[in-house]
Design an enzyme around this catalytic site. Structure first.
Site, PDB file in Angstrom:
ATOM      1  N   ASP A  10       0.863  -1.177   0.000  1.00  0.00           N
ATOM      2  CA  ASP A  10       0.000   0.000   0.000  1.00  0.00           C
ATOM      3  C   ASP A  10       0.907   1.236   0.000  1.00  0.00           C
ATOM      4  O   ASP A  10       1.693   1.421   0.933  1.00  0.00           O
ATOM      5  CB  ASP A  10      -0.884  -0.053   1.255  1.00  0.00           C
ATOM      6  CG  ASP A  10      -1.776   1.147   1.446  1.00  0.00           C
ATOM      7  OD1 ASP A  10      -1.580   2.189   0.777  1.00  0.00           O
ATOM      8  OD2 ASP A  10      -2.678   1.062   2.294  1.00  0.00           O
ATOM      9  N   ILE A  11       0.808   2.070  -1.006  1.00  0.00           N
ATOM     10  CA  ILE A  11       1.695   3.231  -1.135  1.00  0.00           C
ATOM     11  C   ILE A  11       1.592   4.179   0.055  1.00  0.00           C
ATOM     12  O   ILE A  11       2.560   4.861   0.389  1.00  0.00           O
ATOM     13  CB  ILE A  11       1.457   3.969  -2.479  1.00  0.00           C
ATOM     14  CG1 ILE A  11       2.656   4.862  -2.818  1.00  0.00           C
ATOM     15  CG2 ILE A  11       0.130   4.737  -2.456  1.00  0.00           C
ATOM     16  CD1 ILE A  11       2.666   5.365  -4.240  1.00  0.00           C
ATOM     17  N   ASN A  24      -6.491  13.373 -10.106  1.00  0.00           N
ATOM     18  CA  ASN A  24      -7.280  13.921 -11.212  1.00  0.00           C
ATOM     19  C   ASN A  24      -6.981  15.422 -11.298  1.00  0.00           C
ATOM     20  O   ASN A  24      -6.301  15.972 -10.436  1.00  0.00           O
ATOM     21  CB  ASN A  24      -8.775  13.618 -11.039  1.00  0.00           C
ATOM     22  CG  ASN A  24      -9.341  14.207  -9.768  1.00  0.00           C
ATOM     23  OD1 ASN A  24      -9.130  15.374  -9.454  1.00  0.00           O
ATOM     24  ND2 ASN A  24     -10.054  13.394  -9.006  1.00  0.00           N
ATOM     25  N   GLY A  32      -9.605   4.922  -5.889  1.00  0.00           N
ATOM     26  CA  GLY A  32      -8.317   4.252  -6.009  1.00  0.00           C
ATOM     27  C   GLY A  32      -7.247   4.845  -5.128  1.00  0.00           C
ATOM     28  O   GLY A  32      -7.485   5.226  -3.980  1.00  0.00           O
ATOM     29  N   VAL A  33      -6.047   4.945  -5.679  1.00  0.00           N
ATOM     30  CA  VAL A  33      -4.902   5.436  -4.916  1.00  0.00           C
ATOM     31  C   VAL A  33      -5.114   6.889  -4.480  1.00  0.00           C
ATOM     32  O   VAL A  33      -4.718   7.279  -3.385  1.00  0.00           O
ATOM     33  CB  VAL A  33      -3.575   5.261  -5.703  1.00  0.00           C
ATOM     34  CG1 VAL A  33      -3.476   6.198  -6.874  1.00  0.00           C
ATOM     35  CG2 VAL A  33      -2.384   5.403  -4.801  1.00  0.00           C
ATOM     36  N   ASP A  34      -5.770   7.676  -5.293  1.00  0.00           N
ATOM     37  CA  ASP A  34      -6.044   9.084  -4.973  1.00  0.00           C
ATOM     38  C   ASP A  34      -6.866   9.183  -3.690  1.00  0.00           C
ATOM     39  O   ASP A  34      -6.508   9.908  -2.759  1.00  0.00           O
ATOM     40  CB  ASP A  34      -6.770   9.730  -6.149  1.00  0.00           C
ATOM     41  CG  ASP A  34      -6.888  11.242  -6.048  1.00  0.00           C
ATOM     42  OD1 ASP A  34      -6.204  11.860  -5.203  1.00  0.00           O
ATOM     43  OD2 ASP A  34      -7.661  11.817  -6.829  1.00  0.00           O
ATOM     44  N   SER A 117      -2.451   6.092 -14.110  1.00  0.00           N
ATOM     45  CA  SER A 117      -3.436   5.944 -15.199  1.00  0.00           C
ATOM     46  C   SER A 117      -3.874   4.506 -15.480  1.00  0.00           C
ATOM     47  O   SER A 117      -4.637   4.280 -16.417  1.00  0.00           O
ATOM     48  CB  SER A 117      -2.943   6.590 -16.506  1.00  0.00           C
ATOM     49  OG  SER A 117      -2.983   7.992 -16.411  1.00  0.00           O
ATOM     50  N   TYR A 121      -8.535   5.151 -15.191  1.00  0.00           N
ATOM     51  CA  TYR A 121      -8.227   5.869 -16.426  1.00  0.00           C
ATOM     52  C   TYR A 121      -7.960   4.932 -17.594  1.00  0.00           C
ATOM     53  O   TYR A 121      -7.839   5.373 -18.734  1.00  0.00           O
ATOM     54  CB  TYR A 121      -7.051   6.822 -16.223  1.00  0.00           C
ATOM     55  CG  TYR A 121      -7.431   8.113 -15.505  1.00  0.00           C
ATOM     56  CD1 TYR A 121      -8.627   8.262 -14.818  1.00  0.00           C
ATOM     57  CD2 TYR A 121      -6.577   9.198 -15.526  1.00  0.00           C
ATOM     58  CE1 TYR A 121      -8.960   9.440 -14.183  1.00  0.00           C
ATOM     59  CE2 TYR A 121      -6.899  10.388 -14.890  1.00  0.00           C
ATOM     60  CZ  TYR A 121      -8.098  10.500 -14.217  1.00  0.00           C
ATOM     61  OH  TYR A 121      -8.425  11.675 -13.592  1.00  0.00           O
TER      62      TYR A 121
END
Length: 171
Positions: A10-11, A24, A32-34, A117, A121
């Site tokens: 997990d980042i 975005n 997601g990650v964002d 992406s 995306y």
């Protein structure tokens, strides 16, 4: 010597100087990650992003990391895949390059990228991995910085694609 490291985790748990957010254009969080990065960093991140006012596709901006173990977040806006004829490969490479340039400007020695992406995306994973690895390695060869670049994969299939891309560089 600058190096690329490939990890599956997990980042938001990475103890590096900066993590990269697959953001975005609004920078106001998403899925997601964002979304995970915004949740882990806390509401101060959203407030700082609001003050920035957005970021264009292919570019990146830097914020503080707040409650994350990383000091900074580099918000990179990757392209939405539209079949490959809308400059998507060049825009994706630009995201990675811009983050690396910001890392040098802010004396970031270690950083972690997600697969920009490749989620909502829709960028084809194998092509995105090749672009990412080639862009990062070219930058490291040219500048020698940052010292440690991690590609953080949340799923094993993503890690496999990036491992193949790294192997391709070695051949």
């Amino acid at each position: 010597m600058a190096m690329i490291h490939l990890v599956e985790t997990d980042i938001t748990t990475m103890r590096v100087d900066a993590i990269v957010n697959a953001a975005n254009e609004t920078l106001l969080g998403g899925g997601g990650v964002d979304g995970a990065i915004h949740r882990a960093a806390g509401p101060e991140l959203l407030a700082e992003c609001r003050a920035i006012g957005g970021c264009t596709t292919g570019q990146a901006v830097l914020t503080k990391g707040y409650n994350l173990p990383a000091r900074f977040v580099l918000h990179a806006v990757g392209p939405v895949w539209r079949g490959g004829n809308q400059n998507e490969p060049a825009l994706l490479a630009s995201c990675y390059r811009r983050c690396l340039e910001l890392a040098i400007q802010h004396d970031i020695q270690s950083m972690a990228f997600p697969a920009i992406s490749c989620g909502a995306y829709g960028f084809p994973l194998d092509e995105a991995a090749d672009i990412a690895v080639d862009t990062i390695q070219s930058f490291l060869n040219r500048t020698g910085k940052p010292k440690d670049v991690y590609i953080v994969c949340f799923q094993s299939r993503v890690k496999f694609a990036f491992a193949q891309a790294i192997r391709g560089l070695e051949e």
